[in-house]
Write a protein that holds these residues in place. Sequence first.
Motif, PDB file in Angstrom:
ATOM      1  N   THR A  93      -5.474   1.073  -7.052  1.00 59.75           N
ATOM      2  CA  THR A  93      -7.120   1.001  -7.094  1.00 59.75           C
ATOM      3  C   THR A  93      -7.598  -0.218  -6.443  1.00 59.75           C
ATOM      4  O   THR A  93      -8.870   0.028  -6.027  1.00 59.75           O
ATOM      5  CB  THR A  93      -7.660   1.099  -8.690  1.00 59.75           C
ATOM      6  OG1 THR A  93      -7.321  -0.212  -9.107  1.00 59.75           O
ATOM      7  CG2 THR A  93      -7.059   2.093  -9.389  1.00 59.75           C
ATOM      8  N   GLY A  94      -6.704  -1.034  -5.901  1.00 60.22           N
ATOM      9  CA  GLY A  94      -7.333  -2.171  -5.051  1.00 60.22           C
ATOM     10  C   GLY A  94      -7.210  -1.783  -3.651  1.00 60.22           C
ATOM     11  O   GLY A  94      -7.750  -2.823  -3.087  1.00 60.22           O
ATOM     12  N   PHE A  95      -7.035  -0.756  -3.223  1.00 63.09           N
ATOM     13  CA  PHE A  95      -6.857  -0.404  -1.597  1.00 63.09           C
ATOM     14  C   PHE A  95      -7.849   0.592  -1.400  1.00 63.09           C
ATOM     15  O   PHE A  95      -8.019   1.604  -2.349  1.00 63.09           O
ATOM     16  CB  PHE A  95      -5.414  -0.096  -1.262  1.00 63.09           C
ATOM     17  CG  PHE A  95      -4.503  -1.240  -1.674  1.00 63.09           C
ATOM     18  CD1 PHE A  95      -4.407  -2.066  -0.743  1.00 63.09           C
ATOM     19  CD2 PHE A  95      -3.494  -1.060  -2.470  1.00 63.09           C
ATOM     20  CE1 PHE A  95      -3.490  -3.304  -1.088  1.00 63.09           C
ATOM     21  CE2 PHE A  95      -2.527  -1.919  -2.698  1.00 63.09           C
ATOM     22  CZ  PHE A  95      -2.774  -3.166  -1.771  1.00 63.09           C
ATOM     23  N   ARG A 137       0.657  -1.367  -0.112  1.00 61.24           N
ATOM     24  CA  ARG A 137      -0.018  -0.060   0.054  1.00 61.24           C
ATOM     25  C   ARG A 137       0.920   1.255  -0.080  1.00 61.24           C
ATOM     26  O   ARG A 137       0.188   2.328  -0.054  1.00 61.24           O
ATOM     27  CB  ARG A 137      -1.015   0.052   1.128  1.00 61.24           C
ATOM     28  CG  ARG A 137      -2.208  -1.063   1.049  1.00 61.24           C
ATOM     29  CD  ARG A 137      -2.948  -0.942   2.386  1.00 61.24           C
ATOM     30  NE  ARG A 137      -3.488   0.661   2.736  1.00 61.24           N
ATOM     31  CZ  ARG A 137      -3.586   0.885   3.685  1.00 61.24           C
ATOM     32  NH1 ARG A 137      -3.327   0.230   4.674  1.00 61.24           N
ATOM     33  NH2 ARG A 137      -4.115   2.120   3.882  1.00 61.24           N
ATOM     34  N   THR A 196      -2.530  -1.359  -9.351  1.00 65.06           N
ATOM     35  CA  THR A 196      -2.571  -1.933  -7.952  1.00 65.06           C
ATOM     36  C   THR A 196      -3.095  -1.076  -7.008  1.00 65.06           C
ATOM     37  O   THR A 196      -3.690  -1.352  -6.051  1.00 65.06           O
ATOM     38  CB  THR A 196      -1.302  -2.737  -7.591  1.00 65.06           C
ATOM     39  OG1 THR A 196      -0.187  -1.678  -7.636  1.00 65.06           O
ATOM     40  CG2 THR A 196      -0.834  -3.770  -8.503  1.00 65.06           C
TER      41      THR A 196
END
Length: 159
Positions: A122-124, A47, A120
Amino acid sequence: MAGKGTPATALLSKRKVAFTLHSYEHDPRSESYGTEAAEVLGLDPARVFKTLVADVDGKLTVGVVPVTGQLDLKALAAAVGGKKAKMADPVAAQRATGYVVGGISPLGHRSRLPVVIDATATGFATVHCSAGRRGLEVELAPDDLVRLTGAVVADISAA
């Protein structure tokens, strides 16, 4: 650490974007600023994103990738319609962004630069990136980061 205001935090405040600052004592011996931030702050390194400046066909371009990976220069060039990319000269990167290496934020650059954020992010719910100073990270929603930087979202990270 004297005052925490940076061009990045000023932009976030001006645009009324929700964010959280996280500061830590930067170890000057550390060369991996993003990894250091993840470790010291106890964050999931997936993150935490690092901001890298590359030269794509003679134009400075910003790539934002997880600290766990590396910037895929070929993918970065393709994401902005370029042919060839190489890492930018650190002095040119500092001059264009207004930040020092190790503290370059994807937000609030001195010159408007194209920004590409790895998909990646956008996955958090939130991601962390430099707030514009070594030892200062900003946590914000990836959608806000994309919107404020006018970024393209693409797969630009190599494991």
